[in-house]
Design a protein around this motif. Structure first.
Motif, PDB file in Angstrom:
ATOM      1  N   SER A  89      46.447  61.045  72.527  1.00  0.00           N
ATOM      2  CA  SER A  89      45.550  62.056  72.969  1.00  0.00           C
ATOM      3  C   SER A  89      45.031  62.863  71.985  1.00  0.00           C
ATOM      4  O   SER A  89      45.440  62.803  70.804  1.00  0.00           O
ATOM      5  CB  SER A  89      46.450  63.043  74.166  1.00  0.00           C
ATOM      6  N   PHE A  90      43.996  63.888  72.295  1.00  0.00           N
ATOM      7  CA  PHE A  90      43.498  64.724  71.080  1.00  0.00           C
ATOM      8  C   PHE A  90      44.689  65.519  70.518  1.00  0.00           C
ATOM      9  O   PHE A  90      44.511  66.016  69.270  1.00  0.00           O
ATOM     10  CB  PHE A  90      42.400  65.547  71.885  1.00  0.00           C
ATOM     11  N   GLU A  91      45.584  66.052  71.290  1.00  0.00           N
ATOM     12  CA  GLU A  91      46.764  66.840  70.843  1.00  0.00           C
ATOM     13  C   GLU A  91      47.465  66.139  69.777  1.00  0.00           C
ATOM     14  O   GLU A  91      47.967  66.887  68.878  1.00  0.00           O
ATOM     15  CB  GLU A  91      47.532  67.325  72.094  1.00  0.00           C
ATOM     16  N   GLN A  92      47.522  64.660  69.859  1.00  0.00           N
ATOM     17  CA  GLN A  92      48.561  64.286  68.748  1.00  0.00           C
ATOM     18  C   GLN A  92      47.533  63.663  67.777  1.00  0.00           C
ATOM     19  O   GLN A  92      48.310  63.437  66.596  1.00  0.00           O
ATOM     20  CB  GLN A  92      48.893  62.700  69.367  1.00  0.00           C
ATOM     21  N   MET A  93      46.339  64.062  67.671  1.00  0.00           N
ATOM     22  CA  MET A  93      45.433  63.787  66.297  1.00  0.00           C
ATOM     23  C   MET A  93      45.777  64.728  65.359  1.00  0.00           C
ATOM     24  O   MET A  93      45.830  65.984  65.582  1.00  0.00           O
ATOM     25  CB  MET A  93      43.875  63.654  66.809  1.00  0.00           C
ATOM     26  N   VAL A  94      45.950  64.380  64.120  1.00  0.00           N
ATOM     27  CA  VAL A  94      46.237  65.198  63.065  1.00  0.00           C
ATOM     28  C   VAL A  94      45.016  65.108  61.695  1.00  0.00           C
ATOM     29  O   VAL A  94      44.623  63.956  61.888  1.00  0.00           O
ATOM     30  CB  VAL A  94      47.643  64.962  62.426  1.00  0.00           C
ATOM     31  N   GLY A  95      44.721  66.305  61.339  1.00  0.00           N
ATOM     32  CA  GLY A  95      43.682  66.178  60.227  1.00  0.00           C
ATOM     33  C   GLY A  95      42.331  66.001  60.596  1.00  0.00           C
ATOM     34  O   GLY A  95      41.490  66.203  59.785  1.00  0.00           O
ATOM     35  N   GLN A  96      42.226  66.092  61.971  1.00  0.00           N
ATOM     36  CA  GLN A  96      40.584  66.148  62.356  1.00  0.00           C
ATOM     37  C   GLN A  96      40.089  67.095  63.307  1.00  0.00           C
ATOM     38  O   GLN A  96      39.584  66.973  64.291  1.00  0.00           O
ATOM     39  CB  GLN A  96      40.463  64.703  63.134  1.00  0.00           C
ATOM     40  N   GLU A  97      40.908  68.432  63.221  1.00  0.00           N
ATOM     41  CA  GLU A  97      40.678  69.415  63.975  1.00  0.00           C
ATOM     42  C   GLU A  97      39.213  69.668  64.354  1.00  0.00           C
ATOM     43  O   GLU A  97      39.029  69.996  65.921  1.00  0.00           O
ATOM     44  CB  GLU A  97      41.144  70.767  63.597  1.00  0.00           C
ATOM     45  N   ALA A  98      38.018  69.635  63.525  1.00  0.00           N
ATOM     46  CA  ALA A  98      37.008  69.967  63.732  1.00  0.00           C
ATOM     47  C   ALA A  98      36.463  69.023  65.038  1.00  0.00           C
ATOM     48  O   ALA A  98      35.541  69.413  65.780  1.00  0.00           O
ATOM     49  CB  ALA A  98      35.890  69.907  62.582  1.00  0.00           C
ATOM     50  N   VAL A  99      36.469  67.854  64.794  1.00  0.00           N
ATOM     51  CA  VAL A  99      36.001  67.026  65.694  1.00  0.00           C
ATOM     52  C   VAL A  99      36.804  66.791  67.136  1.00  0.00           C
ATOM     53  O   VAL A  99      35.870  66.998  68.265  1.00  0.00           O
ATOM     54  CB  VAL A  99      36.401  65.505  65.170  1.00  0.00           C
ATOM     55  N   VAL A 100      38.090  67.067  67.060  1.00  0.00           N
ATOM     56  CA  VAL A 100      38.818  67.221  68.432  1.00  0.00           C
ATOM     57  C   VAL A 100      38.141  68.486  69.193  1.00  0.00           C
ATOM     58  O   VAL A 100      38.192  68.393  70.297  1.00  0.00           O
ATOM     59  CB  VAL A 100      40.300  67.271  67.964  1.00  0.00           C
ATOM     60  N   ARG A 101      38.018  69.681  68.337  1.00  0.00           N
ATOM     61  CA  ARG A 101      37.753  70.806  68.958  1.00  0.00           C
ATOM     62  C   ARG A 101      36.213  70.497  69.678  1.00  0.00           C
ATOM     63  O   ARG A 101      36.080  70.928  70.876  1.00  0.00           O
ATOM     64  CB  ARG A 101      37.556  72.053  68.177  1.00  0.00           C
ATOM     65  N   ALA A 102      35.127  69.921  69.154  1.00  0.00           N
ATOM     66  CA  ALA A 102      33.983  69.599  69.606  1.00  0.00           C
ATOM     67  C   ALA A 102      34.010  68.826  70.697  1.00  0.00           C
ATOM     68  O   ALA A 102      33.562  69.213  71.900  1.00  0.00           O
ATOM     69  CB  ALA A 102      32.981  69.176  68.344  1.00  0.00           C
ATOM     70  N   LEU A 103      34.894  67.751  70.675  1.00  0.00           N
ATOM     71  CA  LEU A 103      34.869  66.709  71.867  1.00  0.00           C
ATOM     72  C   LEU A 103      35.588  67.371  72.951  1.00  0.00           C
ATOM     73  O   LEU A 103      35.258  67.345  74.319  1.00  0.00           O
ATOM     74  CB  LEU A 103      35.572  65.327  71.485  1.00  0.00           C
ATOM     75  N   THR A 104      36.759  68.006  72.754  1.00  0.00           N
ATOM     76  CA  THR A 104      37.225  68.719  73.806  1.00  0.00           C
ATOM     77  C   THR A 104      36.483  69.864  74.497  1.00  0.00           C
ATOM     78  O   THR A 104      36.435  69.845  75.626  1.00  0.00           O
ATOM     79  CB  THR A 104      38.624  69.560  73.165  1.00  0.00           C
ATOM     80  N   ASN A 105      35.782  70.448  73.839  1.00  0.00           N
ATOM     81  CA  ASN A 105      34.770  71.510  74.346  1.00  0.00           C
ATOM     82  C   ASN A 105      33.805  70.862  75.292  1.00  0.00           C
ATOM     83  O   ASN A 105      33.629  71.321  76.441  1.00  0.00           O
ATOM     84  CB  ASN A 105      34.027  72.365  73.551  1.00  0.00           C
ATOM     85  N   ALA A 106      33.192  69.885  74.838  1.00  0.00           N
ATOM     86  CA  ALA A 106      32.160  69.135  75.580  1.00  0.00           C
ATOM     87  C   ALA A 106      32.644  68.360  76.711  1.00  0.00           C
ATOM     88  O   ALA A 106      32.036  68.600  78.006  1.00  0.00           O
ATOM     89  CB  ALA A 106      31.545  67.993  74.608  1.00  0.00           C
TER      90      ALA A 106
END
Length: 625
Positions: A14-31
């Motif tokens: 899941s996106f919560e388990q991703m580390v080191g890629q906060e910018a990409v995770v934030r953009a995809l989560t918001n979209a």
């Protein structure tokens, strides 16, 4: 049940388990949460940082139905529904991964597009993921373009590549691009610690630091190396075992070499290299270890509070940072980095290592910090800077200035052509006289006031005018003995004027080159005895390497050829106050001041500065030529 490697077992679900890629995770989560879904995504970045993982999580988010089977598109896939479990298991019918490294032809793309014509079998969206997309042929890209631009509403494209520069611009323009960045060693270290805690494997902090650095930003590589280290260490990770597995050099070797270089102890440097040879340790790994140490030393010198006091190596870093000047730290780092590329050209790797380390002693001792750095940079890159220095000096002697650029807040740019224009730079009050033609020069200030002037009737024995009179009469002349501080100003003398003219003529005729030319440029003429047989000229120069007899003899021969008679040349050690290099630097500084004043007095510049409150002259853009 068969063993699952750590890279697969701890792959984020899941996106919560991703580390080191906060910018990409934030953009995809918001979209996803706002329903602003693009039809094509492009994930770029080096290997093992999560491109395929993000693609799978995105596919789960688009097709997740929730534990009760009634969920919709979400940024937090449940992980238990059919779509989530089958995508994780790589057997979901509506999620297709195509490896373009081995399926790059037009036939594979046509087959993919034929499948795109049919609606999803079980899911909400079909997701086509093309890995290493830059390896597709041009024909394959062209076949894909139309569908990529206007796919059916149920189809999403995900492209992943390690080399976006090889992608067609027409493809890039149709995709929403996200750049996944290499992870910092600290991020990798923390994640490895969590994984090993979950696995019940003990690990020394030093071992994890080695693995985190060896991964070079790739989490997959870090987990793979950790798997290997666990096997190597028999179920535990200790620093010595991991270091042996990776072939890394103990940092104490790097510490010893840097310490010896800081103390200018050549014998200790050679002893350290011999120790490495006897232990069979890699020269390339030694230079890498030194580069890491020097990088941390540079940080300690620039931003001391940035170091981690919990790191046991921090005390060593601080001690060495205090022992080696900041400019020489930068110089040695440059030498070490370039030296790794030269190891294959050396007779053996330890000879290459020795030469790389001895360069610091050759270039930095006794010279100006800035000049030494330029010299080593030239040597490390094959001497290009030294070969180009003559043209640089010639360019510095031309009059005039380059076009002006003025940048107010609105980014207005005004070009004023003609010889009266110049590119703006902040005023320079004091400049070290490290001439561009000279690879190494003593450190002096150019453009500072000369020595205290005397009235014509109060001239002493050291007065330049009296020295000039004696020189014209052919009598022995000795320049006044002076103790010059490293930051002393240029103090012109009659002998200096004569020597500058002689060197300029030698340079024009290309009668001298390489280190002989450097000797001439850096030397001060302190005595001329034309009555001796043969005439005797005495020079003073600071650099020990330039005082070698072979350079003196070559310069003596060149002078004899120019003057038309034999000459006895002596070269003494000492600081100089009037050399061709210092004169050139002073002239450069004078031209710089004139160019800056010319720009400040320009009517158009004044008008623009008055018209725009936020207007400013772009720093560093005034360059006299």
């Amino acid at each position: 049940m068969s063993y699952v490697v750590l890279a697969r077992k701890y792959r984020p679900r899941s996106f919560e388990q991703m580390v080191g890629q906060e910018a990409v995770v934030r953009a995809l989560t918001n979209a996803l949460e706002r329903g602003r879904l693009h039809h094509a995504y492009l994930f770029t970045g080096t290997r093992g940082i999560g491109k395929t993982t993000v693609s799978r999580i995105l596919a789960k988010s688009l097709n997740c139905t929730g534990p009760d089977g009634c969920g919709g598109v979400t940024a937090h896939p449940c992980g238990v529904c059919q779509a989530c479990t089958e995508i994780d298991a790589d057997r979901y019918m509506d999620y297709v991964e195509l490896d373009a490294a081995s399926n790059r032809g037009i036939d594979e793309i046509r087959d993919l597009l034929e499948r795109a014509a049919y609606k999803p079998s079980v899911g909400r969206f079909k997701v086509f993921m093309i890995d290493e997309a830059h390896q597709l042929t041009k024909e394959s890209f062209n076949a894909l373009l139309k569908t990529l631009e206007e796919p059916p509403e149920y189809l999403k494209f995900v492209l992943a590549t390690t080399d976006p520069e090889k992608m067609l611009p027409t493809v890039l323009s149709r995709c929403l691009q996200f750049n996944l960045r290499p992870m910092a060693p600290e991020v990798v270290h923390e994640h490895l610690q969590r994984v090993l805690d979950a696995e019940g494997v003990s690990a020394e902090p030093g071992a994890l630091r080695l693995l985190a650095r060896a991964a070079r930003g790739s989490m997959r590589d870090a987990l793979s190396l950790t798997d290997q280290a666990i096997a190597y260490g028999g179920g535990a990770l200790d620093e010595a075992g991991v270091r042996a597995m990776l072939g890394s050099v103990d940092p104490h070797h790097a510490e010893r070499l840097v310490d010896a270089l800081a103390r200018r102890d050549g014998a200790e440097v050679l002893a350290g290299v011999d120790t490495l040879r006897e232990a069979g340790l890699s020269a390339a790994a030694t230079l890498e270890s030194m580069a890491l140490l020097l990088q941390r030393m540079a940080v300690a010198q620039a931003v001391p509070e940035a170091l981690d006091d919990a790191d046991p190596d921090t005390a060593i870093v601080r001690r060495l940072a205090d022992a080696l000047p900041a400019d020489e730290t930068q110089l040695l780092y440059s030498l070490v980095v370039h030296g790794r590329a030269e190891l294959g050209l050396a007779p053996d790797e330890y000879a290459g290592l020795t030469m790389t380390l001895l360069r610091l002693l050759a270039f930095a001792a006794g010279g100006a910090p800035g000049a030494a750095a330029r010299a080593a940079s030239a040597a490390a890159s094959g001497g290009e800077a030294a070969r180009a220095s003559g043209g640089e000096a010639a360019a510095a002697s031309r009059a005039g200035a380059a076009p002006l650029r003025i940048a107010p807040r609105a980014q207005t740019t005004v070009a004023r052509p003609g010889p009266a224009a110049a590119r703006a730079t902040p005023p320079v009050a004091v400049v070290r006289a490290a001439p561009t033609r000279a690879a190494e020069a003593p450190s002096h200030r150019a453009g500072a006031p000369a020595a205290e002037e005397h009235a014509p009737w109060d001239r002493g024995a050291d007065d330049p005018a009296r020295a000039e009179d004696a020189l014209d009469a052919g009598a022995p002349v000795t320049a006044p003995s002076r103790t010059v501080a490293p930051e002393a100003a240029l103090a012109p003398t009659a002998l200096g004027e004569r020597w500058a003219a002689v060197v300029a003529e030698l340079d024009r005729r290309q009668a001298i080159g390489a280190l002989v030319r450097e000797l001439a440029l850096q030397a001060e003429l302190v005595e001329v005895d034309d009555a001796a047989g043969p005439p005797r000229w005495r020079l003073r120069v600071a650099r020990e390497s330039l005082r070698a007899p072979v350079h003196r003899d070559k310069l003596q021969a060149a002078l004899a050829g120019q003057l038309g008679h034999a000459l006895q040349l002596e070269v003494d050690a000492g600081e100089v106050a009037d050399s061709p290099a210092l004169r050139e630097a002073a002239e450069r500084e004078r031209r710089q001041r004139e160019a800056e004043q010319l720009i400040r007095d320009d009517p158009l510049v004044r008008e623009l500065m008055a018209q725009f409150e936020t207007a400013r002259i772009v720093p560093g853009s005034i360059k006299p030529h």
